[in-house]
Design a protein around this motif. Structure first.
Motif, PDB file in Angstrom:
ATOM      1  N   ILE A 169       0.837  -1.206   0.000  1.00 42.84           N
ATOM      2  CA  ILE A 169       0.000   0.000   0.000  1.00 42.84           C
ATOM      3  C   ILE A 169       0.870   1.254   0.000  1.00 42.84           C
ATOM      4  O   ILE A 169       0.557   2.252  -0.670  1.00 42.84           O
ATOM      5  N   ALA A 170       1.984   1.220   0.745  1.00 43.00           N
ATOM      6  CA  ALA A 170       2.889   2.367   0.752  1.00 43.00           C
ATOM      7  C   ALA A 170       3.468   2.608  -0.645  1.00 43.00           C
ATOM      8  O   ALA A 170       3.591   3.756  -1.090  1.00 43.00           O
ATOM      9  N   VAL A 171       3.808   1.524  -1.344  1.00 36.49           N
ATOM     10  CA  VAL A 171       4.277   1.663  -2.725  1.00 36.49           C
ATOM     11  C   VAL A 171       3.171   2.238  -3.609  1.00 36.49           C
ATOM     12  O   VAL A 171       3.427   3.085  -4.481  1.00 36.49           O
ATOM     13  N   GLY A 172       1.934   1.783  -3.374  1.00 35.48           N
ATOM     14  CA  GLY A 172       0.807   2.302  -4.144  1.00 35.48           C
ATOM     15  C   GLY A 172       0.600   3.793  -3.935  1.00 35.48           C
ATOM     16  O   GLY A 172       0.275   4.530  -4.877  1.00 35.48           O
ATOM     17  N   LYS A 173       0.809   4.271  -2.706  1.00 39.04           N
ATOM     18  CA  LYS A 173       0.670   5.705  -2.442  1.00 39.04           C
ATOM     19  C   LYS A 173       1.734   6.501  -3.192  1.00 39.04           C
ATOM     20  O   LYS A 173       1.453   7.574  -3.734  1.00 39.04           O
ATOM     21  N   GLY A 174       2.960   5.968  -3.203  1.00 35.97           N
ATOM     22  CA  GLY A 174       4.002   6.649  -3.967  1.00 35.97           C
ATOM     23  C   GLY A 174       3.688   6.668  -5.448  1.00 35.97           C
ATOM     24  O   GLY A 174       3.903   7.680  -6.130  1.00 35.97           O
ATOM     25  N   LEU A 175       3.160   5.555  -5.951  1.00 27.63           N
ATOM     26  CA  LEU A 175       2.784   5.494  -7.361  1.00 27.63           C
ATOM     27  C   LEU A 175       1.646   6.464  -7.663  1.00 27.63           C
ATOM     28  O   LEU A 175       1.615   7.087  -8.736  1.00 27.63           O
ATOM     29  N   LEU A 176       0.709   6.612  -6.713  1.00 27.37           N
ATOM     30  CA  LEU A 176      -0.390   7.562  -6.894  1.00 27.37           C
ATOM     31  C   LEU A 176       0.134   8.988  -7.011  1.00 27.37           C
ATOM     32  O   LEU A 176      -0.353   9.769  -7.832  1.00 27.37           O
ATOM     33  N   GLN A 177       1.135   9.340  -6.219  1.00 22.61           N
ATOM     34  CA  GLN A 177       1.701  10.684  -6.298  1.00 22.61           C
ATOM     35  C   GLN A 177       2.339  10.933  -7.662  1.00 22.61           C
ATOM     36  O   GLN A 177       2.204  12.026  -8.239  1.00 22.61           O
ATOM     37  N   ILE A 178       3.039   9.912  -8.172  1.00 28.55           N
ATOM     38  CA  ILE A 178       3.646  10.063  -9.501  1.00 28.55           C
ATOM     39  C   ILE A 178       2.569  10.241 -10.574  1.00 28.55           C
ATOM     40  O   ILE A 178       2.683  11.093 -11.465  1.00 28.55           O
ATOM     41  N   ILE A 179       1.488   9.433 -10.468  1.00 28.32           N
ATOM     42  CA  ILE A 179       0.396   9.537 -11.438  1.00 28.32           C
ATOM     43  C   ILE A 179      -0.257  10.915 -11.364  1.00 28.32           C
ATOM     44  O   ILE A 179      -0.593  11.515 -12.400  1.00 28.32           O
ATOM     45  N   LEU A 180      -0.434  11.431 -10.149  1.00 28.74           N
ATOM     46  CA  LEU A 180      -1.047  12.749  -9.995  1.00 28.74           C
ATOM     47  C   LEU A 180      -0.216  13.828 -10.676  1.00 28.74           C
ATOM     48  O   LEU A 180      -0.755  14.704 -11.361  1.00 28.74           O
ATOM     49  N   VAL A 181       1.094  13.773 -10.503  1.00 28.67           N
ATOM     50  CA  VAL A 181       1.960  14.784 -11.122  1.00 28.67           C
ATOM     51  C   VAL A 181       1.903  14.678 -12.640  1.00 28.67           C
ATOM     52  O   VAL A 181       1.750  15.690 -13.351  1.00 28.67           O
ATOM     53  N   LEU A 182       2.004  13.455 -13.160  1.00 32.57           N
ATOM     54  CA  LEU A 182       1.997  13.278 -14.613  1.00 32.57           C
ATOM     55  C   LEU A 182       0.672  13.713 -15.233  1.00 32.57           C
ATOM     56  O   LEU A 182       0.650  14.397 -16.270  1.00 32.57           O
ATOM     57  N   LEU A 183      -0.440  13.337 -14.591  1.00 37.34           N
ATOM     58  CA  LEU A 183      -1.733  13.702 -15.154  1.00 37.34           C
ATOM     59  C   LEU A 183      -2.046  15.180 -14.948  1.00 37.34           C
ATOM     60  O   LEU A 183      -2.802  15.764 -15.726  1.00 37.34           O
ATOM     61  N   ALA A 184      -1.489  15.784 -13.906  1.00 35.36           N
ATOM     62  CA  ALA A 184      -1.647  17.232 -13.746  1.00 35.36           C
ATOM     63  C   ALA A 184      -0.978  17.961 -14.900  1.00 35.36           C
ATOM     64  O   ALA A 184      -1.546  18.893 -15.492  1.00 35.36           O
ATOM     65  N   VAL A 185       0.236  17.529 -15.239  1.00 35.07           N
ATOM     66  CA  VAL A 185       0.920  18.119 -16.396  1.00 35.07           C
ATOM     67  C   VAL A 185       0.130  17.865 -17.681  1.00 35.07           C
ATOM     68  O   VAL A 185      -0.005  18.749 -18.535  1.00 35.07           O
ATOM     69  N   ALA A 186      -0.443  16.650 -17.781  1.00 40.74           N
ATOM     70  CA  ALA A 186      -1.227  16.322 -18.975  1.00 40.74           C
ATOM     71  C   ALA A 186      -2.453  17.225 -19.095  1.00 40.74           C
ATOM     72  O   ALA A 186      -2.777  17.701 -20.197  1.00 40.74           O
TER      73      ALA A 186
END
Length: 301
Positions: A169-186
């Motif tokens: 779950i901790a890895v999933g939270k880190g992955l969620l942060q990366i997805i948020l940044v990438l999709l924010a830029v998108a």
């Protein structure tokens, strides 16, 4: 004040008119924004659902030591003293076969389930709780030592998987942060590109407006309204997509959880999550619009 309200109302009408005149392109832009926002929203709800279940699981590593049916009272006392002296263990609890039978009858809800048996088939057992900082290697070594002890039939390591699940779950939270940044830029790029195309199609109109004295604020206002409307509608559509996906997947997820004796279902976004989604998508769309409009307005000077 009235003049300002009138100008904003005119800009709002022009924005609506542009959307009505090009419904297909507006719908495609909304779908792109909604899909981009639906990914992190759905991933967040999945993590929140799993975290709620994991919070109820024991995170302390536990070992269940099942004794042989032929074990004697002296062997049980000797093993108990040995376990209590082990510094790797934080707790030792003995469960006799009679107590285990009562717990089993209480869990199945029927006292007559085992009435046909002449003897208690359950073994005596120890439930051992290790320290939370115990390494997997030390737990495996302890498991091997106990398996070789006199009177021990089987040793099962229980709760280490719960800690691994928490780490996942901790890895999933880190992955969620990366997805948020990438999709924010998108989202910023998507909105900026949509505004850029609008500006290019209305280039002659903007040049005439600048020649007769229109301010940058007057020219910028319709594009800002368009971006805000795209952000709000795209956020609502993203929530609808996630809600539809949850409704479609939940029966299969609940059936899978029941097959493992667990209760698990995908969480539904509450009003606060919906509001945050709308605010974030709107702000990102406004940022993209501001960058695109500011860049092109400098070219008209």
């Amino acid at each position: 004040m009235k003049h300002w309200i009138r100008l904003n109302w005119i800009a709002f009408q022009r924005t609506l008119g542009g959307i009505v005149r090009a419904p297909l392109s507006s719908l495609l832009n909304l779908l792109v924004i909604a899909i981009a926002a639906a990914f992190p929203l759905g991933f967040y709800l999945l993590i929140a659902s799993a975290q709620g279940v994991i919070g109820k699981l024991p995170v302390e590593p536990q070992l269940s030591v099942y004794l042989r049916t032929s074990v004697t009272a002296d062997e049980i006392n000797t093993l108990k003293q040995h376990l209590q002296a082990d510094t790797r263990l934080a707790g030792v609890r003995f469960i006799g076969k009679d107590e285990a039978l009562k717990q089993m009858q209480a869990s199945v809800g029927s006292g007559d389930l085992l009435a046909g048996l002449t003897d208690n088939p359950l073994p005596d057992a120890f439930v051992l709780t290790a320290h939370t900082d115990a390494s997997p290697e030390s737990l495996e070594a302890l498991q091997k030592e106990l398996t070789a002890s006199s009177g021990v039939d089987q040793v099962q390591l229980d709760s280490a998987w719960a800690r691994r699940l928490q780490q996942l779950i901790a890895v999933g939270k880190g992955l969620l942060q990366i997805i948020l940044v990438l999709l924010a830029v998108a989202l910023v790029l998507i909105t900026g590109n949509a505004i850029r195309l609008q500006i290019l199609t209305r280039r002659d109109e903007i040049e005439v407006a600048k020649l007769i004295g229109a301010t940058d604020a007057f020219i910028r206002r319709p594009f800002v309204y368009f971006a805000a409307m795209q952000g709000v509608l795209g956020g609502l559509l993203a929530c609808a997509i996630v809600w539809g996906a949850r409704t479609w997947l939940n029966p299969a997820v609940e059936a899978l959880a029941r097959s493992y004796g667990q209760q698990f279902s995908l969480a539904l976004a509450d009003w606060r999550v919906v509001v945050v989604t709308l605010v974030v998508t709107t702000l990102l769309c406004l940022l993209g619009a501001s960058l695109a409009v500011g860049r092109h307005l400098r070219q008209f000077r």
